[in-house]
Design a protein around this motif. Structure first.
Motif, PDB file in Angstrom:
ATOM      1  N   SER A  35       3.539  14.015  11.640  1.00  0.00           N
ATOM      2  CA  SER A  35       3.851  15.316  12.238  1.00  0.00           C
ATOM      3  C   SER A  35       2.602  15.969  12.856  1.00  0.00           C
ATOM      4  O   SER A  35       2.696  16.945  13.580  1.00  0.00           O
ATOM      5  N   GLN A  36       1.417  15.405  12.567  1.00  0.00           N
ATOM      6  CA  GLN A  36       0.178  16.020  13.078  1.00  0.00           C
ATOM      7  C   GLN A  36       0.029  15.772  14.580  1.00  0.00           C
ATOM      8  O   GLN A  36       0.423  14.719  15.070  1.00  0.00           O
ATOM      9  N   GLU A  37      -0.613  16.723  15.230  1.00  0.00           N
ATOM     10  CA  GLU A  37      -0.923  16.527  16.655  1.00  0.00           C
ATOM     11  C   GLU A  37      -2.342  15.978  16.794  1.00  0.00           C
ATOM     12  O   GLU A  37      -3.182  16.203  15.927  1.00  0.00           O
ATOM     13  N   HIS A  38      -2.607  15.326  17.896  1.00  0.00           N
ATOM     14  CA  HIS A  38      -3.956  14.879  18.259  1.00  0.00           C
ATOM     15  C   HIS A  38      -4.580  13.909  17.265  1.00  0.00           C
ATOM     16  O   HIS A  38      -5.790  13.952  17.016  1.00  0.00           O
ATOM     17  N   ARG A  39      -3.771  13.061  16.659  1.00  0.00           N
ATOM     18  CA  ARG A  39      -4.383  12.078  15.747  1.00  0.00           C
ATOM     19  C   ARG A  39      -5.143  11.029  16.569  1.00  0.00           C
ATOM     20  O   ARG A  39      -4.691  10.635  17.645  1.00  0.00           O
ATOM     21  N   PRO A  40      -6.281  10.565  16.083  1.00  0.00           N
ATOM     22  CA  PRO A  40      -7.001   9.510  16.821  1.00  0.00           C
ATOM     23  C   PRO A  40      -6.116   8.262  16.920  1.00  0.00           C
ATOM     24  O   PRO A  40      -5.394   7.934  15.975  1.00  0.00           O
ATOM     25  N   GLU A  41      -6.204   7.584  18.060  1.00  0.00           N
ATOM     26  CA  GLU A  41      -5.366   6.387  18.247  1.00  0.00           C
ATOM     27  C   GLU A  41      -5.666   5.320  17.207  1.00  0.00           C
ATOM     28  O   GLU A  41      -4.786   4.608  16.744  1.00  0.00           O
ATOM     29  N   ARG A  42      -6.947   5.237  16.846  1.00  0.00           N
ATOM     30  CA  ARG A  42      -7.327   4.147  15.938  1.00  0.00           C
ATOM     31  C   ARG A  42      -7.008   4.449  14.472  1.00  0.00           C
ATOM     32  O   ARG A  42      -7.439   3.702  13.584  1.00  0.00           O
ATOM     33  N   MET A  43      -6.231   5.502  14.245  1.00  0.00           N
ATOM     34  CA  MET A  43      -5.644   5.674  12.908  1.00  0.00           C
ATOM     35  C   MET A  43      -4.529   4.645  12.711  1.00  0.00           C
ATOM     36  O   MET A  43      -4.030   4.476  11.605  1.00  0.00           O
ATOM     37  N   ASP A  44      -4.143   3.973  13.804  1.00  0.00           N
ATOM     38  CA  ASP A  44      -3.046   3.000  13.732  1.00  0.00           C
ATOM     39  C   ASP A  44      -3.220   1.984  12.605  1.00  0.00           C
ATOM     40  O   ASP A  44      -2.277   1.655  11.907  1.00  0.00           O
ATOM     41  N   TYR A  45      -4.452   1.493  12.490  1.00  0.00           N
ATOM     42  CA  TYR A  45      -4.706   0.499  11.443  1.00  0.00           C
ATOM     43  C   TYR A  45      -4.378   1.088  10.061  1.00  0.00           C
ATOM     44  O   TYR A  45      -3.688   0.456   9.258  1.00  0.00           O
ATOM     45  N   PHE A  46      -4.846   2.312   9.818  1.00  0.00           N
ATOM     46  CA  PHE A  46      -4.668   2.916   8.495  1.00  0.00           C
ATOM     47  C   PHE A  46      -3.190   3.275   8.266  1.00  0.00           C
ATOM     48  O   PHE A  46      -2.685   3.181   7.160  1.00  0.00           O
ATOM     49  N   ASN A  47      -2.511   3.665   9.350  1.00  0.00           N
ATOM     50  CA  ASN A  47      -1.065   3.915   9.247  1.00  0.00           C
ATOM     51  C   ASN A  47      -0.332   2.643   8.811  1.00  0.00           C
ATOM     52  O   ASN A  47       0.546   2.682   7.959  1.00  0.00           O
ATOM     53  N   MET A  48      -0.740   1.542   9.436  1.00  0.00           N
ATOM     54  CA  MET A  48      -0.076   0.277   9.137  1.00  0.00           C
ATOM     55  C   MET A  48      -0.323  -0.126   7.670  1.00  0.00           C
ATOM     56  O   MET A  48       0.598  -0.507   6.960  1.00  0.00           O
ATOM     57  N   VAL A  49      -1.573   0.035   7.220  1.00  0.00           N
ATOM     58  CA  VAL A  49      -1.899  -0.345   5.840  1.00  0.00           C
ATOM     59  C   VAL A  49      -1.061   0.455   4.852  1.00  0.00           C
ATOM     60  O   VAL A  49      -0.502  -0.084   3.898  1.00  0.00           O
ATOM     61  N   VAL A  50      -0.942   1.761   5.121  1.00  0.00           N
ATOM     62  CA  VAL A  50      -0.218   2.583   4.143  1.00  0.00           C
ATOM     63  C   VAL A  50       1.296   2.380   4.274  1.00  0.00           C
ATOM     64  O   VAL A  50       2.017   2.414   3.273  1.00  0.00           O
ATOM     65  N   ALA A  51       1.768   2.109   5.490  1.00  0.00           N
ATOM     66  CA  ALA A  51       3.213   1.901   5.669  1.00  0.00           C
ATOM     67  C   ALA A  51       3.685   0.697   4.868  1.00  0.00           C
ATOM     68  O   ALA A  51       4.799   0.671   4.369  1.00  0.00           O
ATOM     69  N   ASP A  52       2.799  -0.294   4.718  1.00  0.00           N
ATOM     70  CA  ASP A  52       3.190  -1.496   3.971  1.00  0.00           C
ATOM     71  C   ASP A  52       2.232  -1.702   2.800  1.00  0.00           C
ATOM     72  O   ASP A  52       1.795  -2.814   2.521  1.00  0.00           O
ATOM     73  N   ILE A  53       1.938  -0.601   2.118  1.00  0.00           N
ATOM     74  CA  ILE A  53       0.892  -0.652   1.079  1.00  0.00           C
ATOM     75  C   ILE A  53       1.241  -1.610  -0.063  1.00  0.00           C
ATOM     76  O   ILE A  53       0.362  -2.206  -0.671  1.00  0.00           O
ATOM     77  N   HIS A  54       2.518  -1.778  -0.336  1.00  0.00           N
ATOM     78  CA  HIS A  54       2.908  -2.694  -1.411  1.00  0.00           C
ATOM     79  C   HIS A  54       3.218  -4.096  -0.885  1.00  0.00           C
ATOM     80  O   HIS A  54       3.694  -4.943  -1.642  1.00  0.00           O
ATOM     81  N   GLY A  55       2.970  -4.297   0.428  1.00  0.00           N
ATOM     82  CA  GLY A  55       3.273  -5.604   1.008  1.00  0.00           C
ATOM     83  C   GLY A  55       2.033  -6.360   1.458  1.00  0.00           C
ATOM     84  O   GLY A  55       1.686  -7.402   0.914  1.00  0.00           O
ATOM     85  N   ILE A  56       1.324  -5.778   2.447  1.00  0.00           N
ATOM     86  CA  ILE A  56       0.245  -6.532   3.101  1.00  0.00           C
ATOM     87  C   ILE A  56      -0.871  -6.927   2.120  1.00  0.00           C
ATOM     88  O   ILE A  56      -1.178  -8.102   1.950  1.00  0.00           O
ATOM     89  N   ARG A  57      -1.468  -5.919   1.496  1.00  0.00           N
ATOM     90  CA  ARG A  57      -2.612  -6.221   0.627  1.00  0.00           C
ATOM     91  C   ARG A  57      -2.193  -7.038  -0.617  1.00  0.00           C
ATOM     92  O   ARG A  57      -2.853  -8.036  -0.943  1.00  0.00           O
ATOM     93  N   PRO A  58      -1.093  -6.658  -1.298  1.00  0.00           N
ATOM     94  CA  PRO A  58      -0.680  -7.492  -2.434  1.00  0.00           C
ATOM     95  C   PRO A  58      -0.468  -8.959  -2.040  1.00  0.00           C
ATOM     96  O   PRO A  58      -0.865  -9.867  -2.770  1.00  0.00           O
ATOM     97  N   ALA A  59       0.106  -9.199  -0.839  1.00  0.00           N
ATOM     98  CA  ALA A  59       0.315 -10.588  -0.403  1.00  0.00           C
ATOM     99  C   ALA A  59      -1.029 -11.303  -0.244  1.00  0.00           C
ATOM    100  O   ALA A  59      -1.170 -12.472  -0.626  1.00  0.00           O
ATOM    101  N   GLU A  60      -2.030 -10.590   0.262  1.00  0.00           N
ATOM    102  CA  GLU A  60      -3.366 -11.200   0.394  1.00  0.00           C
ATOM    103  C   GLU A  60      -3.951 -11.531  -0.986  1.00  0.00           C
ATOM    104  O   GLU A  60      -4.558 -12.576  -1.174  1.00  0.00           O
ATOM    105  N   LEU A  61      -3.749 -10.607  -1.923  1.00  0.00           N
ATOM    106  CA  LEU A  61      -4.299 -10.823  -3.267  1.00  0.00           C
ATOM    107  C   LEU A  61      -3.638 -12.032  -3.933  1.00  0.00           C
ATOM    108  O   LEU A  61      -4.311 -12.863  -4.569  1.00  0.00           O
ATOM    109  N   VAL A  62      -2.318 -12.143  -3.770  1.00  0.00           N
ATOM    110  CA  VAL A  62      -1.599 -13.266  -4.386  1.00  0.00           C
ATOM    111  C   VAL A  62      -2.056 -14.589  -3.763  1.00  0.00           C
ATOM    112  O   VAL A  62      -2.270 -15.583  -4.465  1.00  0.00           O
TER     113      VAL A  62
END
Ligand code: BJ8
Length: 424
Positions: A35-62
């Protein structure tokens, strides 16, 4: 069944209950972040990490475990990641910041326990967090009484190792912490079958420092008159720092900082002129605890600094990078991990109050909000000194106590709104 569901099933998770959490998170994230305005474009990476927080990193750990690697989880920033990395293992944070896990913790802990501890145990006992299923070792510490006793209960279900942290900072305490780090190194060598060499420990110190440097770079932009990134986004980045691969994290954060540098050159601010600059101090805000930042930043305030473990305390001090013997480098770790982190578990703890005053000046804040997680006795008690010092320094300050529920949100909005109004 999705790939994530297969992963979670193989980890023995309670899929039905966990699905409820997965349903709630996107809504919360959308409300606070998208909902925030003017977010930096490169927040995309962090958005992606948190959107799949129980998927991406856990899969790497396994995947890492399937190749024989070990994963070590910890709950406190006094526990040095460097030795985990040097042993060839992966370090991950485990503190939990959602009310979702609190009732599970209350089944085994007194209600009058802080939500961070309750949520951490609930996440394990309810089998609703992949990180709490994956870890080969859970590393607790003796910082506060609530944690100390909780680890005994957690050890009934999880492989635990405890580091005994001194509660003072005298010369003998630094020596004791050096010894504790060495015991921990031995434990990690046993766990991984790897030897911690000078080379590996030195590399690990550089890796962890580079992650801190990237966070310091991020925080440097928050000192500017025109702040190019919101407090909410900065908090999210600090929270992700506990889970992500340290080298990739530093690289992605530096890329974001390049964008912020451009914004800074153009004197671009994400806040309207006149927005009041707030420093938060107190207990940590573990992911996905975004409540206070959201309230402050939708009430005419900008969070420009967190004197918290999910903030400055995590990133400000570097470990001495000089390459030496193992003993010398362990001493450097002890100096940094005991000497430069001013948790309220220490007595006396004047350095924390001095830090808050220094940070209030560096980040040019208009006011300080001293945050206490309900039932955290040590930070609550230390609030006496924080508020007294702020009064003496002429810095407006309020103390608030909260938990992970939304029950007090309206009341907090009123109090915080009135505080910010008063700063006008
Ligand atoms: S260095 S703040 S991460 S101990 S909020 S569990 S203190 S009752 S989290 Fe902490 Fe390390 Fe200190 Fe930081 Fe206890 Fe208080 Fe709960 Fe706390």
């Amino acid at each position: 069944m999705s790939d994530n569901h297969v992963l979670w099933k193989n980890l023995g998770m309670d899929l039905e209950t966990h699905d409820l959490l997965c349903e709630a998170l996107p809504q919360a994230f959308g409300d606070v972040y998208l909902s925030q305005e003017h977010r930096p474009e490169r927040m995309d990476y962090f958005n992606m990490v948190v959107a799949d927080i129980h998927g991406i990193r856990p899969a790497e750990l396994v995947k890492f475990q399937e190749k024989g690697g070990k994963v070590v989880g910890s709950f406190c920033i006094h526990v040095p990641d460097e030795v985990v990395l040097a042993a060839g293992a992966i370090a991950t944070g485990l503190c939990s910041g959602s009310q979702f896990w609190v009732p599970g913790g209350e089944k085994v802990l007194p209600t009058a326990t802080c939500p961070l501890i309750k949520a951490s145990l609930g996440a394990r006992f309810d089998r609703t967090c992949p990180f709490f299923r994956i870890c080969d070792l859970f590393v607790g510490e003796t910082t506060c009484d609530g944690k100390k006793k909780a680890w005994e209960i957690l050890s009934e279900d999880a492989p635990m190792y405890i580091m005994d942290i001194p509660q003072m900072k005298r010369d003998e305490d630094f020596l004791k912490w050096e010894k504790e780090i060495k015991f921990y190194m031995k434990k990690l060598e046993e766990l991984t079958g790897n030897t911690i060499t000078e080379e590996k420990l030195h590399d690990a110190i550089l890796t962890s420092n580079n992650k801190r440097r990237a966070l310091q770079r991020l925080n440097s932009f928050r000192k500017l008159d025109n702040v190019p990134i919101s407090g909410r986004d900065s908090l999210l980045i600090h929270q992700i720092a506990f889970y992500d691969d340290p080298k990739r994290f530093a690289q992605m954060l530096n890329t974001l900082c390049d964008e912020l540098e451009e914004r800074a050159k153009n004197e671009f601010s994400v806040y309207k002129k006149g927005t009041k600059r707030i420093l938060l101090t107190g207990t940590p805000l573990s992911i996905p605890n975004w409540k206070l930042h959201q309230i402050i930043e939708t009430s005419g305030g900008a969070v420009v600094c967190e004197e918290m473990c999910t903030g400055i305390r995590y990133s400000e001090a570097l470990v001495n990078e000089e390459k030496g013997s193992l003993d010398e480098m362990v001493k450097n770790l002890s100096d940094r991990y005991l000497g430069n982190i001013h948790c309220a578990c220490f007595t006396p703890n004047r350095a924390r109050v001095d830090d808050i005053i220094r940070l209030a000046q560096e980040y040019k804040v208009d006011g300080v909000i001293d945050v206490n997680l309900k039932f955290c006795n040590i930070y609550d008690t230390e609030g006496y000194f924080v508020e007294k010092a702020m009064r003496e320094a002429g810095i407006p300050c309020i103390g608030i106590e909260t938990d992970y529920t939304d029950e007090d949100a309206e009341q907090l909005k009123t109090r915080i709104g009135a505080f910010i109004e008063m700063l006008q």
